[in-house]
Design an enzyme around this catalytic site. Structure first.
Site, PDB file in Angstrom:
ATOM      1  N   GLY A   1       0.833  -1.214   0.000  1.00  0.00           N
ATOM      2  CA  GLY A   1       0.000   0.000   0.000  1.00  0.00           C
ATOM      3  C   GLY A   1       0.859   1.250   0.000  1.00  0.00           C
ATOM      4  N   ALA A   2       1.941   1.200  -0.802  1.00  0.00           N
ATOM      5  CA  ALA A   2       2.960   2.261  -0.729  1.00  0.00           C
ATOM      6  C   ALA A   2       2.677   3.452  -1.650  1.00  0.00           C
ATOM      7  CB  ALA A   2       4.337   1.673  -1.058  1.00  0.00           C
TER       8      ALA A   2
ATOM      9  N   ASN B   1       1.097  -2.352   5.320  1.00  0.00           N
ATOM     10  CA  ASN B   1       0.380  -1.085   5.475  1.00  0.00           C
ATOM     11  C   ASN B   1      -0.920  -1.022   4.676  1.00  0.00           C
ATOM     12  OD1 ASN B   1       0.277   2.015   5.815  1.00  0.00           O
ATOM     13  ND2 ASN B   1       0.391   1.744   3.599  1.00  0.00           N
TER      14      ASN B   1
ATOM     15  N   ALA C   1     -13.463  -4.340  13.807  1.00  0.00           N
ATOM     16  CA  ALA C   1     -13.199  -5.778  13.981  1.00  0.00           C
ATOM     17  C   ALA C   1     -11.959  -6.192  13.197  1.00  0.00           C
ATOM     18  CB  ALA C   1     -14.416  -6.580  13.528  1.00  0.00           C
TER      19      ALA C   1
ATOM     20  N   LYS D   1      -9.333  -4.369  12.457  1.00  0.00           N
ATOM     21  CA  LYS D   1      -8.089  -3.894  13.080  1.00  0.00           C
ATOM     22  C   LYS D   1      -7.842  -4.575  14.430  1.00  0.00           C
ATOM     23  CE  LYS D   1      -6.567  -1.141   9.818  1.00  0.00           C
ATOM     24  NZ  LYS D   1      -5.309  -1.381   9.095  1.00  0.00           N
TER      25      LYS D   1
ATOM     26  N   TYR E   1     -14.541  -2.254  10.169  1.00  0.00           N
ATOM     27  CA  TYR E   1     -13.159  -1.754  10.247  1.00  0.00           C
ATOM     28  C   TYR E   1     -12.583  -2.035  11.643  1.00  0.00           C
ATOM     29  CZ  TYR E   1      -9.204   1.500   9.803  1.00  0.00           C
ATOM     30  OH  TYR E   1      -7.950   2.066   9.759  1.00  0.00           O
TER      31      TYR E   1
ATOM     32  N   ILE F   1      -5.133  10.455  10.893  1.00  0.00           N
ATOM     33  CA  ILE F   1      -3.958  10.968  10.171  1.00  0.00           C
ATOM     34  C   ILE F   1      -4.456  11.564   8.850  1.00  0.00           C
ATOM     35  CG2 ILE F   1      -1.734  10.334   9.125  1.00  0.00           C
ATOM     36  CD1 ILE F   1      -1.773   9.926  12.189  1.00  0.00           C
TER      37      ILE F   1
HETATM   38  N1  LIG Z   1      -5.367   7.755   7.925  1.00  0.00           N
HETATM   39  C1  LIG Z   1      -5.802   7.354   9.097  1.00  0.00           C
HETATM   40  O1  LIG Z   1      -6.465   8.130   9.814  1.00  0.00           O
HETATM   41  C2  LIG Z   1      -5.482   5.968   9.607  1.00  0.00           C
HETATM   42  C3  LIG Z   1      -5.742   5.695  10.941  1.00  0.00           C
HETATM   43  C4  LIG Z   1      -5.472   4.436  11.442  1.00  0.00           C
HETATM   44  C5  LIG Z   1      -4.930   3.460  10.629  1.00  0.00           C
HETATM   45  N2  LIG Z   1      -4.682   3.745   9.326  1.00  0.00           N
HETATM   46  C6  LIG Z   1      -4.131   2.641   8.501  1.00  0.00           C
HETATM   47  O2  LIG Z   1      -2.988   3.090   7.793  1.00  0.00           O
HETATM   48  C7  LIG Z   1      -2.845   2.323   6.591  1.00  0.00           C
HETATM   49  C8  LIG Z   1      -2.589   3.276   5.427  1.00  0.00           C
HETATM   50  O3  LIG Z   1      -3.742   4.098   5.239  1.00  0.00           O
HETATM   51  P1  LIG Z   1      -3.661   5.633   4.762  1.00  0.00           P
HETATM   52  O4  LIG Z   1      -4.247   6.440   5.835  1.00  0.00           O
HETATM   53  O5  LIG Z   1      -2.305   5.928   4.265  1.00  0.00           O
HETATM   54  O6  LIG Z   1      -4.764   5.626   3.606  1.00  0.00           O
HETATM   55  P2  LIG Z   1      -4.630   5.436   2.032  1.00  0.00           P
HETATM   56  O7  LIG Z   1      -3.887   6.580   1.454  1.00  0.00           O
HETATM   57  O8  LIG Z   1      -6.011   5.157   1.560  1.00  0.00           O
HETATM   58  O9  LIG Z   1      -3.709   4.139   1.895  1.00  0.00           O
HETATM   59  C9  LIG Z   1      -4.198   2.828   1.775  1.00  0.00           C
HETATM   60  C10 LIG Z   1      -3.330   2.147   0.738  1.00  0.00           C
HETATM   61  O10 LIG Z   1      -3.642   0.739   0.727  1.00  0.00           O
HETATM   62  C11 LIG Z   1      -3.766   0.346  -0.643  1.00  0.00           C
HETATM   63  N3  LIG Z   1      -4.619  -0.831  -0.780  1.00  0.00           N
HETATM   64  C12 LIG Z   1      -5.935  -0.943  -0.461  1.00  0.00           C
HETATM   65  N4  LIG Z   1      -6.371  -2.165  -0.764  1.00  0.00           N
HETATM   66  C13 LIG Z   1      -5.308  -2.840  -1.290  1.00  0.00           C
HETATM   67  C14 LIG Z   1      -5.130  -4.145  -1.807  1.00  0.00           C
HETATM   68  N5  LIG Z   1      -6.126  -5.032  -1.843  1.00  0.00           N
HETATM   69  N6  LIG Z   1      -3.891  -4.494  -2.248  1.00  0.00           N
HETATM   70  C15 LIG Z   1      -2.863  -3.618  -2.214  1.00  0.00           C
HETATM   71  N7  LIG Z   1      -2.979  -2.361  -1.757  1.00  0.00           N
HETATM   72  C16 LIG Z   1      -4.189  -1.985  -1.300  1.00  0.00           C
HETATM   73  C17 LIG Z   1      -4.375   1.552  -1.339  1.00  0.00           C
HETATM   74  O11 LIG Z   1      -4.181   1.441  -2.737  1.00  0.00           O
HETATM   75  P3  LIG Z   1      -5.091   2.227  -3.791  1.00  0.00           P
HETATM   76  O12 LIG Z   1      -4.552   3.647  -3.820  1.00  0.00           O
HETATM   77  O13 LIG Z   1      -4.907   1.485  -5.053  1.00  0.00           O
HETATM   78  O14 LIG Z   1      -6.503   2.170  -3.271  1.00  0.00           O
HETATM   79  C18 LIG Z   1      -3.605   2.676  -0.675  1.00  0.00           C
HETATM   80  O15 LIG Z   1      -2.369   2.921  -1.324  1.00  0.00           O
HETATM   81  C19 LIG Z   1      -4.125   1.482   6.457  1.00  0.00           C
HETATM   82  O16 LIG Z   1      -3.880   0.159   6.893  1.00  0.00           O
HETATM   83  C20 LIG Z   1      -5.087   2.169   7.420  1.00  0.00           C
HETATM   84  O17 LIG Z   1      -6.092   1.294   7.916  1.00  0.00           O
HETATM   85  C21 LIG Z   1      -4.947   4.974   8.780  1.00  0.00           C
END
Ligand SMILES: NC(=O)c1ccc[n+]([C@@H]2O[C@H](COP(=O)([O-])OP(=O)(O)OC[C@H]3O[C@@H](n4cnc5c(N)ncnc54)[C@H](OP(=O)(O)O)[C@@H]3O)[C@@H](O)[C@H]2O)c1
Length: 246
Positions: free
Chosen positions: A9-10, A86, A154, A156, A152, A185
């Protein structure tokens, strides 16, 4: 020796920032995601920073693609020192009375199966080396409930349990497994989670630090763990949430 890191998810948000930070700190990198064009752009961005870095297209829901990702890393670099699991989705915001089997599978196939498959192949590679460290991206939703986010939450909580179990299984091989649990974030995911500006403002006003966190807050913690700065730490989940859980 330069460490080799793999980040899922980079292409956006926290994963993207972590990739840039790791590149600036002498890691060799395999970055993955589902989109070719954005992946190639990230690969070029990392190489411009002087990093030996490759993009590999992989969907974390698909076992053959996750296996191929880890195999690609081993074929390019001969080892895997750090894995950042990630990739994740916020899924659909639904009260429990409205969840559907489809919405369950969508959230769990990414957030839970994706981490399980990643751990399966990353741990196997690290056991052979008798070294390595894994960081699972959890959430404060893995430590508390949240209305209309049951799936979500459940998923996490499952990541938290997987982190502890993987840490116990991996300890005899000196492989460490930890989680980072972010609060809100500033990424696409947070905005999608609470699309309404006024509701988002209300949410943020309940955060003790009165603001959302930056992707660098999370990437810096990932770097600290990846650099092995606290080698006695395993099975832990580090909360970074502006004080919300407190
Ligand atoms: N932002 C927050 O407030 C927050 C809080 C707590 C935890 N997190 C966790 O942090 C992590 C990163 O999230 P983020 O906030 O950076 O949001 P984000 O920008 O939406 O990042 C999520 C990434 O995961 C990728 N992804 C989703 N499904 C996938 C799959 N099946 N295979 C491969 N890649 C996939 C997405 O790709 P696409 O661009 O192609 O969709 C995206 O690049 C997640 O695990 C999220 O649950 C975020």
């Amino acid at each position: 020796m330069r460490k080799v890191a793999l980040i899922t998810g980079a292409l956006t948000g926290i994963g993207h920032e972590t990739a840039l930070l790791f590149a600036k700190n002498d890691f060799k990198l395999v970055v993955s995601g589902r989109r070719d064009e954005a992946g190639k752009a990230l690969e070029a961005e990392l190489q411009k920073l002087g990093a030996e870095a490759f993009f590999f297209k992989s969907d974390v829901q698909k076992e053959d693609q996750v296996k191929a990702l880890v195999d690609f890393c081993l074929s390019k670099f001969g080892r895997l020192d750090v894995a950042v699991n990630n990739a994740g989705t916020e899924g659909k915001a639904l009260p429990l009375t409205d969840v559907t089997t489809e919405s369950y599978y969508y959230t769990f196939d990414t957030n839970v199966l994706g981490v399980i498959l990643s751990l399966k192949y990353e741990l196997a590679a690290m056991y052979k080396q008798k070294s390595g460290t894994i960081i699972n991206m959890s959430s404060i939703a893995g430590k508390m409930g949240s209305p209309s986010a049951g799936l979500y939450v459940a998923s996490k909580h499952a990541v938290e349990g997987l982190t502890k179990t993987a840490a116990l299984e991996a300890a005899p091989f000196d492989v460490k497994v930890n989680a980072i649990a972010p609060g809100p974030i500033a990424t696409r995911m947070f905005n999608d989670f609470i699309p309404d500006d006024s509701v988002r403002d209300e949410f943020v006003s309940a955060v003790p630090l009165k603001r959302v966190g930056e992707v660098s807050d999370i990437a810096n913690m990932a770097l600290y763990i990846a650099q092995g700065k606290s080698p006695y730490m395993t099975g832990a989940s580090i909360t970074i949430d502006g004080g919300m859980l407190a």
